[in-house]
Every structure is written in C-alpha cells, then in structure tokens.
Enzyme design. Structure first.
Site, short mmCIF file in Angstrom:
data_model
loop_
_atom_site.label_atom_id
_atom_site.label_comp_id
_atom_site.label_asym_id
_atom_site.label_seq_id
_atom_site.Cartn_x
_atom_site.Cartn_y
_atom_site.Cartn_z
N ARG A 211 -37.79 72.34 46.76
CA ARG A 211 -36.76 71.32 47.00
C ARG A 211 -35.36 71.79 46.62
NH1 ARG A 211 -39.47 68.06 50.52
NH2 ARG A 211 -41.54 67.62 49.68
N ARG B 33 -44.99 63.66 47.19
CA ARG B 33 -45.86 64.61 47.88
C ARG B 33 -46.24 65.76 46.95
NH1 ARG B 33 -45.95 64.61 53.33
NH2 ARG B 33 -47.74 65.94 52.96
N SER C 89 -41.50 48.81 41.10
CA SER C 89 -42.26 48.08 42.10
C SER C 89 -41.37 47.14 42.89
CB SER C 89 -43.37 47.27 41.42
OG SER C 89 -43.91 46.35 42.35
N GLN C 90 -41.38 47.31 44.20
CA GLN C 90 -40.61 46.38 45.05
C GLN C 90 -41.35 45.06 45.23
OE1 GLN C 90 -39.78 48.64 48.66
NE2 GLN C 90 -37.67 48.93 47.94
N ARG C 91 -42.61 45.00 44.78
CA ARG C 91 -43.34 43.73 44.86
C ARG C 91 -42.95 42.83 43.69
NH1 ARG C 91 -49.39 44.67 44.87
NH2 ARG C 91 -49.52 42.67 45.93
N ARG D 4 -45.24 74.59 35.47
CA ARG D 4 -45.68 75.23 36.71
C ARG D 4 -45.31 74.35 37.92
NH1 ARG D 4 -51.95 76.84 38.22
NH2 ARG D 4 -51.44 78.56 39.60
N ARG E 31 -48.05 66.83 44.14
CA ARG E 31 -49.20 66.18 43.49
C ARG E 31 -49.64 66.92 42.25
NH1 ARG E 31 -52.44 67.17 48.79
NH2 ARG E 31 -51.09 68.98 48.61
N GLN F 25 -43.39 54.31 39.44
CA GLN F 25 -42.17 53.94 40.17
C GLN F 25 -41.92 52.44 40.15
OE1 GLN F 25 -42.08 55.43 44.19
NE2 GLN F 25 -39.91 54.94 44.43
N ASN G 151 -45.53 69.34 34.45
CA ASN G 151 -45.62 70.57 33.66
C ASN G 151 -44.73 71.64 34.29
OD1 ASN G 151 -47.19 72.28 35.52
ND2 ASN G 151 -48.88 70.86 35.13
C1 LIG Z 1 -38.42 71.77 53.70
C2 LIG Z 1 -39.65 70.92 53.67
C3 LIG Z 1 -40.03 70.21 54.79
C4 LIG Z 1 -41.18 69.40 54.77
N1 LIG Z 1 -41.52 68.70 55.88
C5 LIG Z 1 -42.61 67.90 55.87
C6 LIG Z 1 -42.99 67.13 57.03
O1 LIG Z 1 -42.32 67.15 58.05
N2 LIG Z 1 -44.11 66.36 56.96
C7 LIG Z 1 -44.88 66.32 55.84
O2 LIG Z 1 -45.91 65.63 55.83
N3 LIG Z 1 -44.55 67.03 54.73
C8 LIG Z 1 -43.45 67.81 54.72
N4 LIG Z 1 -43.11 68.52 53.59
C9 LIG Z 1 -43.94 68.35 52.41
C10 LIG Z 1 -44.89 69.56 52.18
O3 LIG Z 1 -45.82 69.68 53.23
C11 LIG Z 1 -45.64 69.38 50.84
O4 LIG Z 1 -46.47 68.23 50.93
C12 LIG Z 1 -44.71 69.18 49.66
O5 LIG Z 1 -43.66 70.11 49.70
C13 LIG Z 1 -45.48 69.35 48.35
O6 LIG Z 1 -45.84 70.70 48.25
P1 LIG Z 1 -47.30 71.14 47.79
O7 LIG Z 1 -48.36 70.52 48.61
O8 LIG Z 1 -47.25 72.65 47.72
O9 LIG Z 1 -47.28 70.54 46.30
P2 LIG Z 1 -48.48 70.01 45.43
O10 LIG Z 1 -49.19 68.91 46.08
O11 LIG Z 1 -47.86 69.70 44.10
O12 LIG Z 1 -49.43 71.22 45.31
C14 LIG Z 1 -49.06 72.39 44.57
C15 LIG Z 1 -49.93 73.52 45.03
O13 LIG Z 1 -51.27 73.24 44.66
C16 LIG Z 1 -52.12 73.70 45.71
N5 LIG Z 1 -52.81 72.53 46.29
C17 LIG Z 1 -52.48 71.22 46.08
N6 LIG Z 1 -53.34 70.43 46.71
C18 LIG Z 1 -54.21 71.22 47.36
C19 LIG Z 1 -55.30 70.97 48.20
N7 LIG Z 1 -55.68 69.74 48.50
N8 LIG Z 1 -55.96 72.02 48.71
C20 LIG Z 1 -55.60 73.29 48.41
N9 LIG Z 1 -54.54 73.60 47.61
C21 LIG Z 1 -53.87 72.57 47.08
C22 LIG Z 1 -51.26 74.40 46.73
O14 LIG Z 1 -51.17 75.75 46.40
C23 LIG Z 1 -49.93 73.73 46.53
O15 LIG Z 1 -48.82 74.53 46.94
C24 LIG Z 1 -41.97 69.32 53.59
C25 LIG Z 1 -41.58 70.05 52.46
C26 LIG Z 1 -40.44 70.83 52.48
C27 LIG Z 1 -40.04 71.57 51.23
#
Ligand SMILES: Cc1cc2nc3c(=O)[nH]c(=O)nc-3n(C[C@H](O)[C@H](O)[C@H](O)COP(=O)(O)OP(=O)(O)OC[C@H]3O[C@@H](n4cnc5c(N)ncnc54)[C@H](O)[C@@H]3O)c2cc1C
Length: 267
Positions: free
Chosen positions: A217, A112, A123-125, A208, A114, A121, A206
């Site tokens: 996390r 998640r 591959s389980q296939r 950041r 990104r 990763q 990177n």
């Molecule tokens: C304690 C905890 C509980 C969680 N529970 C859930 C859950 O129940 N269900 C679930 O689906 N997820 C859950 N998550 C995942 C969470 O919603 C994020 O997807 C995940 O933590 C990655 O964070 P991020 O999107 O900030 O990171 P990245 O995707 O790495 O993004 C980094 C930063 O870039 C910016 N950014 C990235 N993409 C965009 C975009 N498209 N538009 C605007 N800004 C962007 C934002 O500032 C973002 O913080 C959980 C996370 C944590 C830590």
C-alpha cells in the site's frame, strides 16, 4: 432548524490520522529463567524496543544461539532475518493503532490484509452517521469544478441518510427497545452513505504483516489515500522500531506524494 448547507455543514477530511496506542513489554525475569533453565549464563541485546527484543529471542530459540551472538547487535540480527526470509520471527512483534480520518473505501481495502492483522471498526448500525464527516480525494479537491460536484453529491447522500433515519425511526416507533429501533433505522439508512464516509478503526498488527501492508500500500501502484496511510504508519514505525523498519526508503513522486520502497521484499 437551519437549512442544510454542504459547504458549511460537511466537515471535509483530507489527511488520515494514526494513533499508536499500544506496544508490548518484555518480561525479563522469565527470559532469564528460561535462559538459566537451559544453561545459558547470560544474554544481552542492545535494543530497548520490546518487539525487536522479543523477535530476537524468538529467532534465537530456533537455534538456541543465545550463548555466542554474532557482532552487530539486534539491528544486524534482524537484518539477517530479513535477508534469509525467516518471516515468522517478525510475527512476535505487535503494535496497536487507531486510524481515523479515513474513508470506508480505504477500510474496505485495508481489511483485505488478513494474515497478522486484527480489526475493530466503527459500526454504522450503532453509531449515528449524521455527524457529516467525509474524506475528499486530493485529486478532486484540487479543482473547484470537481470539488463542487463532489460536495453536492456527498451533501445529497448525507441529507437522504438523515431523512431516511427519521422516517425509519417513525416506521419502527412501536419497537419498545430504543437501541434496537435506532439500529433497525440506521442499518437500512446507511445504504445511501458514500464510500467517502469517514470511519475509525482499531488495528492490531505484527511487524511481518505491517511490512507487507507498507510494501503493497506504500507502493506507487496503490490508491493515494491508503498510500498516505501506509506512509504515515511507516514514519511512525521507523521511529518506534528502527531495527524492524529502517530498511524502507521514502521516495517522492512527481505529484508530491510519497512511496515506500525496500530491498527486502515480503518475507
Ligand atoms: C495495487 C493493488 C490493487 C488491488 N486491486 C484489487 C482488486 O482490483 N480487487 C481485489 O479483490 N483486490 C485487489 N487488491 C487486493 C489484493 O488482492 C490483496 O487482497 C490485498 O493486497 C491483501 O494482500 P494479501 O492477500 O497478500 O494480504 P494477506 O491477506 O494479509 O496475506 C498475507 C500473505 O499471506 C499469504 N496468504 C494469505 N492468505 C492466504 C491464502 N488463503 N492462501 C495462501 N496464502 C495466503 C500470502 O502469501 C499473502 O501475501 C489490490 C491490492 C493492491 C496493492
């Protein structure tokens, strides 16, 4: 063939493993050429860590501030970058890792993240999962009753996977391409594998992105397995690139695990 016994045949994993497999190098000759082309007589910094050095170069390009650096060296320079939130500078320091001994549920959360991350990763296939390695959460392992329940459930899933692969290989026996036949069997059979299934993932990130990952996390609100991974990554990075990661503190929690905190939130 011996009867499958989960207590004997399943390898239980409880700690993630982090391998730092790649880091950058600095091409000093071209930095010097760039400086000479821009009438900078000399510029030195006091870190040997390529990621830290390149981040400083990137930041100094923004203001062409090579000629009169403030005191404090690279550490003070990067601290200032964190304070003012000049986050893009931190994107120029990258590292490569392999994480093993982690569950598929962990990697589902990991990917998640990104921005600034790259993943490859297992591959389980393609890869046979009958090797039987599973990650058990500590909170389940701590109690014999929950451990027994978990082992039985994982054992049943594992056996079902092995049997399904066998039956599906037979079903696709007329497929002449052996690799494709196996892939067709494994990709369907994996549907019964649990979240606990061990996986391996190659990760490039990177600094950041790594800091954001550690902040989210490594927090007490994160799930325990991924928090352990984040803490391991932090410990490695504090040795690897102290000027980019030494602001984090590790605080022990009542359950004996750790959380990472910092005054410098996401930049
Ligand atoms: C304690 C905890 C509980 C969680 N529970 C859930 C859950 O129940 N269900 C679930 O689906 N997820 C859950 N998550 C995942 C969470 O919603 C994020 O997807 C995940 O933590 C990655 O964070 P991020 O999107 O900030 O990171 P990245 O995707 O790495 O993004 C980094 C930063 O870039 C910016 N950014 C990235 N993409 C965009 C975009 N498209 N538009 C605007 N800004 C962007 C934002 O500032 C973002 O913080 C959980 C996370 C944590 C830590």
């Amino acid at each position: 063939m011996a009867v499958f016994d989960p207590a004997r045949d399943i390898k239980i994993i409880r700690e993630p493993e982090v391998y730092l497999v790649g880091r950058q190098t600095v091409a000093r000759e071209d930095i010097d050429r760039f400086l000479a082309d821009h009438d900078v007589a000399t510029w030195q910094t006091d870190t040997e860590v390529a990621g830290e050095k390149l981040s400083e170069v990137a930041g100094r390009v923004c203001y062409m501030s090579f000629a009169r650096p403030r005191p404090g060296g690279n550490k003070a320079y990067l601290e200032h970058i964190l304070e003012v939130g000049h986050g893009s500078v931190l994107e120029h320091a990258t590292w490569n890792f392999i994480f093993t001994g982690i569950s598929r549920s962990l990697t589902h959360e990991l990917v998640r993240h990104r921005a600034g991350f790259g993943y490859s990763q297992l591959s389980q296939r393609y890869v046979d999962e009958s090797i039987a390695e599973y990650v058990e959460p500590d909170v389940i392992a701590d109690d014999p009753a929950t451990h027994a329940l978990w082992l039985e459930a994982v054992g049943r899933c594992h056996q079902a996977y092995v049997q399904l692969v066998e039956k599906l290989l037979d079903k696709f026996k007329d497929e002449p391409d052996r690799t494709l036949r196996r892939k067709m069997a494994r990709q369907a059979a994996r549907s019964v594998l649990p979240n606990a299934t061990e996986t391996k993932i190659f990760v490039t990130a990177n600094s950041r992105a790594l800091r954001h990952f550690i902040e989210l996390r490594g927090s007490r609100h994160a799930e325990t397995e991924i928090r352990k991974l984040a803490v391991q990554v932090l410990r490695i990075m504090q040795k690897e690139a102290p000027n980019l990661f030494s602001d984090y503190q590790l605080v022990s929690l009542p359950d004996g695990t750790w959380e990472a905190t910092t005054a410098h939130r996401k930049v």
